[in-house]
Scaffold this active site. Structure first.
Site, PDB file in Angstrom:
ATOM      1  N   GLY A   1       0.837  -1.214   0.000  1.00 52.78           N
ATOM      2  CA  GLY A   1       0.000   0.000   0.000  1.00 52.78           C
ATOM      3  C   GLY A   1       0.857   1.243   0.000  1.00 52.78           C
ATOM      4  O   GLY A   1       0.520   2.267   0.577  1.00 52.78           O
TER       5      GLY A   1
ATOM      6  N   LEU B   1       1.761   3.546  -2.080  1.00 54.85           N
ATOM      7  CA  LEU B   1       1.499   4.827  -2.742  1.00 54.85           C
ATOM      8  C   LEU B   1       0.393   5.620  -2.037  1.00 54.85           C
ATOM      9  O   LEU B   1       0.029   6.703  -2.470  1.00 54.85           O
ATOM     10  CB  LEU B   1       1.136   4.605  -4.213  1.00 54.85           C
ATOM     11  CG  LEU B   1       2.199   3.863  -5.034  1.00 54.85           C
ATOM     12  CD1 LEU B   1       1.805   3.844  -6.509  1.00 54.85           C
ATOM     13  CD2 LEU B   1       3.586   4.489  -4.871  1.00 54.85           C
ATOM     14  N   GLY B   2      -0.141   5.089  -0.934  1.00 53.97           N
ATOM     15  CA  GLY B   2      -1.209   5.764  -0.203  1.00 53.97           C
ATOM     16  C   GLY B   2      -0.687   6.906   0.655  1.00 53.97           C
ATOM     17  O   GLY B   2       0.492   7.282   0.590  1.00 53.97           O
ATOM     18  N   GLN B   3      -1.582   7.451   1.479  1.00 56.61           N
ATOM     19  CA  GLN B   3      -1.268   8.646   2.259  1.00 56.61           C
ATOM     20  C   GLN B   3      -0.077   8.395   3.196  1.00 56.61           C
ATOM     21  O   GLN B   3       0.872   9.168   3.226  1.00 56.61           O
ATOM     22  CB  GLN B   3      -2.509   9.058   3.069  1.00 56.61           C
ATOM     23  CG  GLN B   3      -2.427  10.476   3.564  1.00 56.61           C
ATOM     24  CD  GLN B   3      -3.485  10.805   4.615  1.00 56.61           C
ATOM     25  OE1 GLN B   3      -4.158   9.936   5.147  1.00 56.61           O
ATOM     26  NE2 GLN B   3      -3.622  12.071   4.907  1.00 56.61           N
ATOM     27  N   LEU B   4      -0.143   7.312   3.939  1.00 54.12           N
ATOM     28  CA  LEU B   4       0.935   7.014   4.895  1.00 54.12           C
ATOM     29  C   LEU B   4       2.139   6.396   4.174  1.00 54.12           C
ATOM     30  O   LEU B   4       3.290   6.763   4.410  1.00 54.12           O
ATOM     31  CB  LEU B   4       0.393   6.055   5.969  1.00 54.12           C
ATOM     32  CG  LEU B   4       1.333   5.632   7.083  1.00 54.12           C
ATOM     33  CD1 LEU B   4       1.874   6.834   7.857  1.00 54.12           C
ATOM     34  CD2 LEU B   4       0.616   4.677   8.046  1.00 54.12           C
TER      35      LEU B   4
ATOM     36  N   ARG C   1      -2.280  -0.010  -7.323  1.00 58.24           N
ATOM     37  CA  ARG C   1      -2.340   1.019  -8.359  1.00 58.24           C
ATOM     38  C   ARG C   1      -0.935   1.595  -8.569  1.00 58.24           C
ATOM     39  O   ARG C   1      -0.086   1.489  -7.676  1.00 58.24           O
ATOM     40  CB  ARG C   1      -3.315   2.130  -7.984  1.00 58.24           C
ATOM     41  CG  ARG C   1      -3.029   2.720  -6.620  1.00 58.24           C
ATOM     42  CD  ARG C   1      -3.972   3.841  -6.233  1.00 58.24           C
ATOM     43  NE  ARG C   1      -3.705   4.226  -4.847  1.00 58.24           N
ATOM     44  CZ  ARG C   1      -4.167   5.323  -4.280  1.00 58.24           C
ATOM     45  NH1 ARG C   1      -4.936   6.142  -4.947  1.00 58.24           N
ATOM     46  NH2 ARG C   1      -3.865   5.600  -3.026  1.00 58.24           N
TER      47      ARG C   1
ATOM     48  N   ASP D   1      -1.393  -7.213  -5.864  1.00 51.96           N
ATOM     49  CA  ASP D   1      -2.414  -7.283  -4.804  1.00 51.96           C
ATOM     50  C   ASP D   1      -1.793  -7.999  -3.615  1.00 51.96           C
ATOM     51  O   ASP D   1      -1.246  -9.091  -3.754  1.00 51.96           O
ATOM     52  CB  ASP D   1      -3.632  -8.062  -5.324  1.00 51.96           C
ATOM     53  CG  ASP D   1      -4.808  -7.978  -4.363  1.00 51.96           C
ATOM     54  OD1 ASP D   1      -4.618  -8.196  -3.147  1.00 51.96           O
ATOM     55  OD2 ASP D   1      -5.924  -7.686  -4.824  1.00 51.96           O
TER      56      ASP D   1
ATOM     57  N   TYR E   1     -14.552  -1.239   9.852  1.00 55.41           N
ATOM     58  CA  TYR E   1     -13.124  -0.881   9.932  1.00 55.41           C
ATOM     59  C   TYR E   1     -12.572  -1.256  11.305  1.00 55.41           C
ATOM     60  O   TYR E   1     -11.529  -1.904  11.413  1.00 55.41           O
ATOM     61  CB  TYR E   1     -13.002   0.627   9.699  1.00 55.41           C
ATOM     62  CG  TYR E   1     -11.597   1.178   9.733  1.00 55.41           C
ATOM     63  CD1 TYR E   1     -10.667   0.837   8.758  1.00 55.41           C
ATOM     64  CD2 TYR E   1     -11.221   2.093  10.716  1.00 55.41           C
ATOM     65  CE1 TYR E   1      -9.385   1.384   8.772  1.00 55.41           C
ATOM     66  CE2 TYR E   1      -9.951   2.645  10.728  1.00 55.41           C
ATOM     67  CZ  TYR E   1      -9.036   2.285   9.754  1.00 55.41           C
ATOM     68  OH  TYR E   1      -7.779   2.826   9.763  1.00 55.41           O
TER      69      TYR E   1
ATOM     70  N   LYS F   1      -9.713  -3.884  12.547  1.00 54.42           N
ATOM     71  CA  LYS F   1      -8.506  -3.406  13.230  1.00 54.42           C
ATOM     72  C   LYS F   1      -8.279  -4.171  14.537  1.00 54.42           C
ATOM     73  O   LYS F   1      -7.148  -4.539  14.860  1.00 54.42           O
ATOM     74  CB  LYS F   1      -8.585  -1.894  13.480  1.00 54.42           C
ATOM     75  CG  LYS F   1      -8.396  -1.074  12.205  1.00 54.42           C
ATOM     76  CD  LYS F   1      -7.011  -1.296  11.600  1.00 54.42           C
ATOM     77  CE  LYS F   1      -6.769  -0.540  10.322  1.00 54.42           C
ATOM     78  NZ  LYS F   1      -5.518  -0.912   9.644  1.00 54.42           N
TER      79      LYS F   1
HETATM   80  P1  NAD Z   1      -4.613   4.934   1.796  1.00 51.03           P
HETATM   81  O1  NAD Z   1      -5.997   4.531   1.397  1.00 51.03           O
HETATM   82  O2  NAD Z   1      -4.145   6.312   1.492  1.00 51.03           O
HETATM   83  O3  NAD Z   1      -3.550   3.910   1.190  1.00 51.03           O
HETATM   84  C1  NAD Z   1      -3.772   2.522   1.116  1.00 51.03           C
HETATM   85  C2  NAD Z   1      -3.039   2.008  -0.110  1.00 51.03           C
HETATM   86  O4  NAD Z   1      -3.314   0.601  -0.213  1.00 51.03           O
HETATM   87  C3  NAD Z   1      -3.526   2.653  -1.414  1.00 51.03           C
HETATM   88  O5  NAD Z   1      -2.433   3.215  -2.116  1.00 51.03           O
HETATM   89  C4  NAD Z   1      -4.169   1.509  -2.184  1.00 51.03           C
HETATM   90  O6  NAD Z   1      -3.986   1.598  -3.584  1.00 51.03           O
HETATM   91  C5  NAD Z   1      -3.459   0.297  -1.599  1.00 51.03           C
HETATM   92  N1  NAD Z   1      -4.247  -0.933  -1.737  1.00 51.03           N
HETATM   93  C6  NAD Z   1      -5.592  -1.066  -1.710  1.00 51.03           C
HETATM   94  N2  NAD Z   1      -5.934  -2.345  -1.910  1.00 51.03           N
HETATM   95  C7  NAD Z   1      -4.779  -3.038  -2.089  1.00 51.03           C
HETATM   96  C8  NAD Z   1      -4.477  -4.394  -2.356  1.00 51.03           C
HETATM   97  N3  NAD Z   1      -5.448  -5.311  -2.495  1.00 51.03           N
HETATM   98  N4  NAD Z   1      -3.180  -4.764  -2.464  1.00 51.03           N
HETATM   99  C9  NAD Z   1      -2.190  -3.835  -2.353  1.00 51.03           C
HETATM  100  N5  NAD Z   1      -2.417  -2.531  -2.110  1.00 51.03           N
HETATM  101  C10 NAD Z   1      -3.692  -2.140  -1.982  1.00 51.03           C
HETATM  102  O7  NAD Z   1      -4.500   4.631   3.362  1.00 51.03           O
HETATM  103  P2  NAD Z   1      -3.444   5.260   4.406  1.00 51.03           P
HETATM  104  O8  NAD Z   1      -4.077   6.453   5.001  1.00 51.03           O
HETATM  105  O9  NAD Z   1      -2.119   5.360   3.789  1.00 51.03           O
HETATM  106  O10 NAD Z   1      -3.484   4.105   5.517  1.00 51.03           O
HETATM  107  C11 NAD Z   1      -2.433   3.151   5.647  1.00 51.03           C
HETATM  108  C12 NAD Z   1      -2.690   2.341   6.909  1.00 51.03           C
HETATM  109  O11 NAD Z   1      -2.741   3.224   8.041  1.00 51.03           O
HETATM  110  C13 NAD Z   1      -4.013   1.556   6.934  1.00 51.03           C
HETATM  111  O12 NAD Z   1      -3.831   0.345   7.615  1.00 51.03           O
HETATM  112  C14 NAD Z   1      -4.915   2.458   7.736  1.00 51.03           C
HETATM  113  O13 NAD Z   1      -5.966   1.726   8.350  1.00 51.03           O
HETATM  114  C15 NAD Z   1      -3.947   3.017   8.744  1.00 51.03           C
HETATM  115  N6  NAD Z   1      -4.408   4.271   9.355  1.00 51.03           N
HETATM  116  C16 NAD Z   1      -4.561   5.401   8.593  1.00 51.03           C
HETATM  117  C17 NAD Z   1      -5.032   6.560   9.193  1.00 51.03           C
HETATM  118  C18 NAD Z   1      -5.236   7.839   8.401  1.00 51.03           C
HETATM  119  O14 NAD Z   1      -5.751   8.829   8.951  1.00 51.03           O
HETATM  120  N7  NAD Z   1      -4.836   7.894   7.144  1.00 51.03           N
HETATM  121  C19 NAD Z   1      -5.339   6.575  10.562  1.00 51.03           C
HETATM  122  C20 NAD Z   1      -5.186   5.405  11.296  1.00 51.03           C
HETATM  123  C21 NAD Z   1      -4.699   4.261  10.686  1.00 51.03           C
END
Ligand code: NAD
Length: 316
Positions: A8, A10-13, A36, A53, A142, A146
């Site tokens: 994951g 490329l996501g926010q974290l 993606r 995936d 969710y 968790k």
């Molecule tokens: P995000 O949605 O920005 O990123 C998640 C990434 O996972 C995306 O880039 C997506 O393309 C990828 N993804 C989705 N399905 C997938 C799959 N089947 N295989 C591989 N990759 C896949 O989420 P985030 O904010 O970066 O969160 C990352 C983690 O931190 C998560 O476990 C989330 O629960 C946790 N978290 C986030 C927050 C927040 O505020 N952002 C707060 C608490 C916990």
């Protein structure tokens, strides 16, 4: 030194942990995967990246073996608001994805970082000064995934000796990658809208208190926990960590200190308001402070100043 893998990524974290780990260890050592590949192209092109995936265990196993991975940051998940829309998919990704990662880690001797969330608490959890060890009966899908994920990670540690570690993150505020469908997304969008239009329509009530953290602290927390001396860790999955607790009205007041004409109004989304109402107002994070030295650096004032500075340069 062994390699690091981020799912994951490329996501926010993930995009921010990837940037920092590649700065520390070099791009070749830090392997990224995501389903993606259309955003954060700089990260895709800068070092090893696989479009994959996370539930595909055979592919994950090949990548871990090929790059001699020692630590997996497992960040692929569906976030709270999206999970409430698509609960079966959230169960499948959040738990079968995690199980796949834990199995590969067990077979190949890798450590695993998995974020939990304030979503792992529920309406029967004490809302103020929420303790590390307390009631966890979440009412969102969710949250269910968790809590189950925290237990699964502990199980792999006690049963198989896998070095699993995790954090219960609050809402994360980032200037780089837009949020991915969480209940705290408003706390990021508000800065973009403040700069673009001078006003923001908030989907939570103005007096809804939630824990939050600025992204540089979130990245530092994950990396510090994975570098911590394991003999000091009494808890593993997952540590409460927070940096600030505020409500939309307060955040708007801090923005107004920088942009005096900023205005906020409210159109409450009942689904996200119900999720927020079931989460803590403010957690305590004493175990993280004592067991591995957690200390946040950004409060609401510092976060607001930095977000407005970075975004105003970008939006120019
Ligand atoms: P995000 O949605 O920005 O990123 C998640 C990434 O996972 C995306 O880039 C997506 O393309 C990828 N993804 C989705 N399905 C997938 C799959 N089947 N295989 C591989 N990759 C896949 O989420 P985030 O904010 O970066 O969160 C990352 C983690 O931190 C998560 O476990 C989330 O629960 C946790 N978290 C986030 C927050 C927040 O505020 N952002 C707060 C608490 C916990």
């Amino acid at each position: 030194m062994k390699g690091i893998l981020i799912t994951g990524a490329l996501g926010q974290l993930g995009s921010e942990i990837a940037t920092e780990l590649r700065r520390l260890h070099g791009p070749d050592r830090v392997v990224l995967t995501d389903v993606r590949d259309t955003i954060n192209r700089d990260l895709v092109e800068e070092g090893p990246f696989y479009r994959s995936d996370v539930r595909d265990g055979a592919e994950l196993s090949r990548i871990v073996k090929k790059h001699r991975i020692g630590t997996i940051y497992h960040l692929a998940a569906l976030l709270s608001a999206t999970a409430e829309d698509r609960p079966q998919e959230a169960w499948d990704l959040n738990l079968n994805g995690l199980l796949t990662v834990l199995e590969v880690a067990r077979e190949q001797g890798a450590a695993v970082f998995t974020p939990s969330s304030i979503g792992a608490f529920g309406p029967t959890t004490p809302r103020d000064w929420t303790p590390q060890d307390t009631l966890q009966r979440p009412t969102s899908m969710y949250g269910v995934t968790k809590v189950a994920g925290e237990l699964l990670c502990d199980y792999y540690h006690f049963k198989y000796g896998v070095d699993t570690r995790g954090l219960r993150y609050p809402g994360l505020i980032s200037s780089k990658t837009p949020p991915g469908g969480g209940t705290t997304d408003y706390a990021v969008d508000i800065y973009y809208q403040a700069l673009r239009t001078g006003r923001y329509r908030c989907f939570l009530k103005g007096d809804t208190y939630l824990d939050m953290m600025y992204m540089p602290d979130a990245v530092r927390a994950a990396i510090s926990l994975m570098e911590a001396d394991p003999s000091r860790l009494r808890h593993r999955n997952a540590f409460n960590v927070t940096a600030m607790s505020f409500c939309p009205e307060e955040q708007a007041a801090y923005i107004r200190a920088c942009l005096p004409r900023f205005e906020i109004d409210y159109e409450v989304d009942p689904v996200r308001q119900a999720i927020a109402n079931s989460w803590p107002n403010a957690m305590e994070d004493y175990a993280a402070r004592v067991e591995w030295g957690w200390e946040p650096q950004y409060d609401l004032e510092a976060t607001t100043r930095d977000m407005l500075r970075v975004l105003s340069q970008r939006l120019e």
